[in-house]
Structures are given as C-alpha cells and as structure tokens.
Scaffold this motif. Structure first.
Motif, PDB file in Angstrom:
ATOM      1  N   HIS A   1     -43.612 -28.301  -1.763  1.00 51.79           N
ATOM      2  CA  HIS A   1     -43.592 -28.534  -3.191  1.00 51.79           C
ATOM      3  C   HIS A   1     -43.145 -27.215  -3.845  1.00 51.79           C
ATOM      4  N   THR A   2     -42.051 -27.195  -4.621  1.00 53.23           N
ATOM      5  CA  THR A   2     -41.591 -25.908  -5.155  1.00 53.23           C
ATOM      6  C   THR A   2     -42.583 -25.354  -6.171  1.00 53.23           C
ATOM      7  N   SER A   3     -42.592 -24.019  -6.295  1.00 59.02           N
ATOM      8  CA  SER A   3     -43.594 -23.344  -7.127  1.00 59.02           C
ATOM      9  C   SER A   3     -43.388 -23.620  -8.610  1.00 59.02           C
ATOM     10  N   GLN A   4     -42.176 -23.998  -8.991  1.00 54.88           N
ATOM     11  CA  GLN A   4     -41.863 -24.364 -10.376  1.00 54.88           C
ATOM     12  C   GLN A   4     -41.017 -25.641 -10.322  1.00 54.88           C
ATOM     13  N   PRO A   5     -40.965 -26.395 -11.416  1.00 54.66           N
ATOM     14  CA  PRO A   5     -40.066 -27.557 -11.453  1.00 54.66           C
ATOM     15  C   PRO A   5     -38.605 -27.131 -11.230  1.00 54.66           C
ATOM     16  N   VAL A   6     -37.793 -28.082 -10.759  1.00 57.82           N
ATOM     17  CA  VAL A   6     -36.428 -27.791 -10.341  1.00 57.82           C
ATOM     18  C   VAL A   6     -35.436 -27.901 -11.512  1.00 57.82           C
ATOM     19  N   LEU A   7     -34.590 -26.873 -11.665  1.00 59.62           N
ATOM     20  CA  LEU A   7     -33.439 -26.987 -12.580  1.00 59.62           C
ATOM     21  C   LEU A   7     -32.253 -27.552 -11.831  1.00 59.62           C
ATOM     22  N   THR A   8     -31.987 -26.982 -10.647  1.00 59.50           N
ATOM     23  CA  THR A   8     -30.883 -27.493  -9.839  1.00 59.50           C
ATOM     24  C   THR A   8     -31.049 -27.143  -8.369  1.00 59.50           C
ATOM     25  N   VAL A   9     -30.602 -28.040  -7.516  1.00 54.20           N
ATOM     26  CA  VAL A   9     -30.486 -27.813  -6.069  1.00 54.20           C
ATOM     27  C   VAL A   9     -29.033 -28.121  -5.743  1.00 54.20           C
ATOM     28  N   THR A  10     -28.319 -27.154  -5.167  1.00 53.81           N
ATOM     29  CA  THR A  10     -26.866 -27.272  -5.095  1.00 53.81           C
ATOM     30  C   THR A  10     -26.310 -26.744  -3.785  1.00 53.81           C
ATOM     31  N   LEU A  11     -25.321 -27.458  -3.269  1.00 60.41           N
ATOM     32  CA  LEU A  11     -24.498 -26.921  -2.183  1.00 60.41           C
ATOM     33  C   LEU A  11     -23.135 -26.616  -2.806  1.00 60.41           C
ATOM     34  N   PHE A  12     -22.862 -25.325  -2.965  1.00 63.42           N
ATOM     35  CA  PHE A  12     -21.673 -24.860  -3.694  1.00 63.42           C
ATOM     36  C   PHE A  12     -20.620 -24.455  -2.661  1.00 63.42           C
ATOM     37  N   GLY A  13     -19.673 -25.357  -2.408  1.00 61.23           N
ATOM     38  CA  GLY A  13     -18.671 -25.112  -1.359  1.00 61.23           C
ATOM     39  C   GLY A  13     -17.400 -24.506  -1.932  1.00 61.23           C
ATOM     40  N   ARG A  14     -16.873 -23.511  -1.199  1.00 58.81           N
ATOM     41  CA  ARG A  14     -15.594 -22.922  -1.581  1.00 58.81           C
ATOM     42  C   ARG A  14     -14.568 -23.275  -0.523  1.00 58.81           C
ATOM     43  N   TRP A  15     -13.508 -23.970  -0.936  1.00 53.89           N
ATOM     44  CA  TRP A  15     -12.453 -24.388  -0.010  1.00 53.89           C
ATOM     45  C   TRP A  15     -11.259 -23.457  -0.253  1.00 53.89           C
ATOM     46  N   PHE A  16     -11.270 -22.327   0.470  1.00 58.20           N
ATOM     47  CA  PHE A  16     -10.304 -21.252   0.189  1.00 58.20           C
ATOM     48  C   PHE A  16      -8.855 -21.675   0.444  1.00 58.20           C
ATOM     49  N   GLU A  17      -8.640 -22.515   1.466  1.00 56.03           N
ATOM     50  CA  GLU A  17      -7.260 -22.928   1.783  1.00 56.03           C
ATOM     51  C   GLU A  17      -6.609 -23.648   0.607  1.00 56.03           C
ATOM     52  N   LYS A  18      -7.403 -24.216  -0.281  1.00 55.32           N
ATOM     53  CA  LYS A  18      -6.858 -24.970  -1.414  1.00 55.32           C
ATOM     54  C   LYS A  18      -6.671 -24.105  -2.657  1.00 55.32           C
ATOM     55  N   ASP A  19      -7.044 -22.805  -2.570  1.00 57.49           N
ATOM     56  CA  ASP A  19      -6.860 -21.925  -3.724  1.00 57.49           C
ATOM     57  C   ASP A  19      -5.380 -21.732  -3.991  1.00 57.49           C
ATOM     58  N   PRO A  20      -5.000 -21.541  -5.264  1.00 55.33           N
ATOM     59  CA  PRO A  20      -3.603 -21.215  -5.533  1.00 55.33           C
ATOM     60  C   PRO A  20      -3.250 -19.882  -4.866  1.00 55.33           C
TER      61      PRO A  20
END
Ligand code: PNY
Length: 528
Positions: A499-518
């Motif tokens: 149980h997290t110590s505070q309520p949740v603002l966000t839980v995120t998997l932030f993926g960077r797909w470098f091959e698709k960068d300009p």
C-alpha cells in the motif's frame, strides 16, 4: 611486519588519494617502511584493496542569485562579483558536505552565473577551460592558463576540503575564418560541467550537447557528443547536463558502452506534471538505466525549478522537493560504488515480455486527452478493482489494480501514447500511464495535479514496448517519491510492493524509442 600492519590499517581507512597526500606530507614515514611492505602495498593496490564498496555522495540544490538583466555586457570584474556571491553559498555547502564525510559534491547547472543572457552579455562570465589532459591544479598554478578565477576558486574548494567538486560554468573557445562553423563573433560559448578531484585537479570537462530552447541563443553545442568519464576509488563517473537526459547521446552511451557506475547530472529543470517532474523523471532514469544518478537542480520557484536527488538503480536514496521556500538544500547519502557489480535479475529484463504474452484485458470505452501537448488514448478506471487494457498504434498498456476506496471527486485513467513529442524538443515516446485527472471532468485527464486522496492497495502496469529504454515512474500526492514501495519484475511489470505511503498521482512506464527520433543536428528544441 610493522610496515605491513600500518598499511593494512591504511588500506582500511585511507583511500588512494589520501595515501598519496600522506606520501607528500610525511615522506619520512614512507621511507621508514621496508621495501617489502611497499611491495605488499603495491600488490594490494593492484588487487583493488583501496577500492571502496560504498561512498558518500552530496548534491546541493542551490537557490541561485541572478544578475540584473542588462542589454550591455558588464565588466569581467562585475561578472566575477556576481559569480563569487553564488560561490560563497556553494562554499558553505561544500564544507558542510565534506564535514559529513562526502567524497563528492555536485552543484547545479547555471548555479554560478544564472540565466537570461545574450551571447554578448554572457561573455564576461566565461573562462577558457583547458582539456583536463593538461593535468592542472588551478589552485596551485593559477597563472598557468588565461585568467580563470572561477576554476581557481572551485579547485581550491576541492583541495581545501579534500572532496571531489562538480560545478557548471561557461567555457569560451576562440575561433576564426579557418573554421567554417566559427560564429561571427569569433568564439564558441559552451554550457560546461567541470569536475575537480580531492587534490583540486581538473579531471573532467563536459560541453552540454542538447541545448534547451532559449539557451541556443547564447550557447553553442559541440560538433560531436562528448563522452566524458573519470575513474575514482569509488567507481567510474560520467557527466551530462539537464536536457541531455532525454536523448541517446551522450547519456545512454555513457551507461551502455562506457559502463559508468554513477552519472553526474547538474540541471536547471523546469518541472512538468504529470511525467516530467525532476525527482520523478531523474529517479526513473536511474532505475531504468540501472546506474546511480547525482541530480543537482537549481532552485528557482518563479521558474518552477526544484527537485534534486541521490538516486540508485533500486530506488531513490535521498530526494528533495520544495515548491514553497526560496532556500537551498544539501542532500548527503551513501551509495554502492559499483552498482553494476551487484547483478540483479534486472540485467535480463525484457520490458514487453509480460504484456506481449498475455491475452489483452477487457477494453473499456476509450477517449482521447492531452498530456503535455501529446494526444493520449485513455480508458477510465470505473471499478474499485479490475484489469484494463488500452492501446495506441503498436503500444498496448495493461493495468491490474485495486483501490482501497475511490474518493467521490476523483477520476483515474489508464493512458497510452505512441508518437513523436514535438513541443520544447522532439523525441519519440511510448508511454503507459495510470494517472489522476484534474477533476471529475474527464476532459481534464492529463492536466497537472499535485494532490490525491484515493489509495491503491495494488497496481501492476505493463506495455508492449518496442524499445528497451523504459523509465519506471511512481509519483505520490504532494509530489513525493515512493522508495521501496514498488518494483520492476524481469517480465517488465511495474508492481506495487505494498500500500503506497501516500495516494497515487501517477504510475508510469515512460519509454523512449530513440530509433524513431528525428535525425541530428543536436538542436532538438529548435527555435532558431
Ligand atoms: C521537462 C522539460 C524537458 C519539458 O520540456 C523542460 O521543462 C526542462 O526542464 N528542460 C530541460 C531544461 C534545461 O535544459 N534547462 C537548462 C537551461 S534553462
């Protein structure tokens, strides 16, 4: 025998630098020792007896004193006066860190000269910083190169307090018509990190590659990425600056090809909720890339800059976020010197294994919403507990969750984004996110929120990522991190441990797909 005992004690208590300084300060004692014990000592050194398993790191969040904005350049004396005011404060932090046993202290980007310059008004603040290969201790040889009062002062702070010191300052390099890229004012100006060892020697100089927005008006980017590292008895270090953290070069190369243990990261980070707040994003980078990160942010409330930390691969060790006061803050914490040597199951981590293996959960009605200028596909968490899938392009995000009790006035959604982010920089993202909406109006999902009241007993988030560069973020109510409260499994699931110590603002998997960068050039936030 006696000599050996001495060295045994030495090898326990003294690190390499301290022994060398002992040799300088007490040559009689060293010559007293028999050659046999010296042999043993060299053997021990070779065996790494002086290597430290752990070390103490410090980062200082500095409330920078800004110069009055002018259109005409000030004199170099006046520029130095302002920089000395900032260094007076940094000096106190360095002394305090050394007193607490820190081996290294990192200070923020723009922490000495501040912001809001043109090429011309910045010029009096710059020094011509030589390549560290020249082997220079500015404190003991202040006149060896051109005038360099900032380098000299930083070097003396390092040697006087026997601590590695990292700072951010401006470098200038004259050029002329023989160089077709030479700017018309006859010089390059670089946003530069410098590192001094505990003897005051300049050991690293890094020129920021990925300049952010207005910075391009007064700084040049180096022609090629610089891969700057230095070795210590407490691990291998690499440096990059602020906006660099969003890109492949040099950040990922330092970790993947140069195998650094700790990233030194001076920054002037402008917090952006829900996914790009300093403490959240920088700690996630440390976990996702499996290195230590020493993140030192500038503190400037008016620009929404706060949030520094000492982050380890298994979670944040210390962090500071203060959106209320104008004060600076020192963090000191112990880290593993070589986190890569404590191998975990994570080295075999596959971020999409779970998500590509299961049959998608039920797809509820979808709608779109905007998170920091990106159009996400959302699905609402309508039940108290459940399983949910939401997809965009090739990315499908799965969530299993159980809320303790959902507050009447709160709405949570699961979101997916697979696309090129194009505002304040161009970078390709694949993001799976659970987040709290701005209000009960579902149009507000993705807007910045800082407080929440709904408790989650459990969450498990995963996605069908096309990249293996995924940063796991958990941000709690009050803009707080959740050390020890979540984990990444080797099949790519981000799961709560309790149980997290505070309520949740966000839980995120932030993926960077470098091959698709300009493609390059390295001005990702092109404004010119
Ligand atoms: C979070 C982000 C990337 C969103 O566009 C942006 O707010 C941010 O802090 N960018 C990096 C800032 C930076 O390089 N500052 C140094 C010069 S002022």
């Amino acid at each position: 025998m006696r000599g050996k005992t001495t060295f045994k004690i030495c090898s326990v208590w003294l690190d390499n630098e301290m022994f060398l300084s002992l040799r300088v300060r007490a040559p009689a004692m060293v010559s007293f020792l028999s050659s046999w014990s010296v042999f043993i000592f060299i053997l021990e050194m070779g065996l790494g007896a002086f290597a430290l398993d752990k070390y103490t790191a410090a980062v200082y969040e500095h409330s920078v004193i800004l110069a009055e904005s002018t259109t005409e350049p000030v004199s170099s004396e006046e520029a130095l006066k302002l920089m000395n005011k900032n260094m007076d404060i940094l000096e106190e932090a360095i002394k305090m860190a050394a007193k607490q046993g820190a081996h290294i202290i990192v200070t923020p980007e723009d922490g000495i000269y501040g912001f809001s310059f043109t090429r011309e008004t910045l010029y009096p603040y710059l020094e011509d910083i030589p390549d560290p290969q020249v082997n220079w201790i500015p404190c003991t040889e202040p006149e060896r190169f051109g005038p360099a009062p900032v380098l000299v002062r930083l070097s003396c702070l390092a040697s006087d307090n026997a601590i590695y010191v990292v700072a951010n300052m401006g470098d200038k390099k004259p050029c002329n018509f023989t160089d077709p890229d030479c700017p018309s004012d006859g010089r390059y100006q670089y946003n530069t990190d410098v590192a001094f060892d505990s003897q005051g020697k300049l050991v690293a100089r890094y020129h920021k590659l990925n300049l952010f927005m207005m910075e391009q008006l007064h700084f040049d980017a180096p022609k090629e990425p610089e891969l700057v590292t230095f070795n210590t008895t407490f691990g291998k270090f690499g440096l990059f600056t602020c906006f660099d953290i969003l890109f492949h070069d040099p950040a990922v190369v330092l970790v993947s090809n140069f195998h650094v243990d700790t990233i030194i990261f001076p920054t002037a980070w402008i917090n952006v909720l829900p996914h790009l707040t300093a403490i959240e994003f920088h700690s996630a980078w440390a976990m996702g890339m499996r290195v230590n990160v020493l993140a030192s942010n500038t503190h400037l409330r008016s620009r929404n800059m706060t949030g520094s930390g000492i982050y380890a691969p298994d979670g944040p060790t210390a962090f500071h976020y203060d959106a209320k006061s104008e004060n600076g803050h020192l963090l000191v914490a112990e880290l593993d010197s070589r986190p890569s040597l404590s191998p975990t199951y994570l080295s075999a981590l596959n971020w999409s294994l779970f998500a590509t293996t299961i049959k998608p959960f039920s797809e509820e009605p979808n709608f779109t919403g905007v998170v920091f200028f990106d159009e996400y596909t959302f699905s609402e968490l309508t039940k108290q507990a459940g399983n949910l899938t939401v997809c965009q392009k090739s990315l499908c995000c799965h969530l299993s969750y159980r809320m303790t009790e959902q507050q009447e006035d709160e709405r949570y959604v699961l979101g997916a984004f697979d696309g090129l982010h194009t505002v304040e920089g161009e970078y390709y993202l694949q993001v799976c996110t659970l987040l709290k909406c701005g209000s009960t109006d579902l149009q507000t999902c993705g807007q910045p929120v800082t407080a929440a009241y709904t408790q989650f007993d459990y969450f498990s988030l995963s996605g069908t990522f096309s990249t293996n560069y995924v940063l796991p973020e958990v941000l709690l109510s009050g803009v707080q991190l959740a050390p020890g409260e979540f984990q990444v499994l080797s099949d790519g699931r981000l799961v709560s441990l309790k149980h997290t110590s505070q309520p949740v603002l966000t839980v995120t998997l932030f993926g960077r797909w470098f091959e698709k960068d300009p493609p390059h050039p390295y001005t990702h936030s092109r404004i010119l």
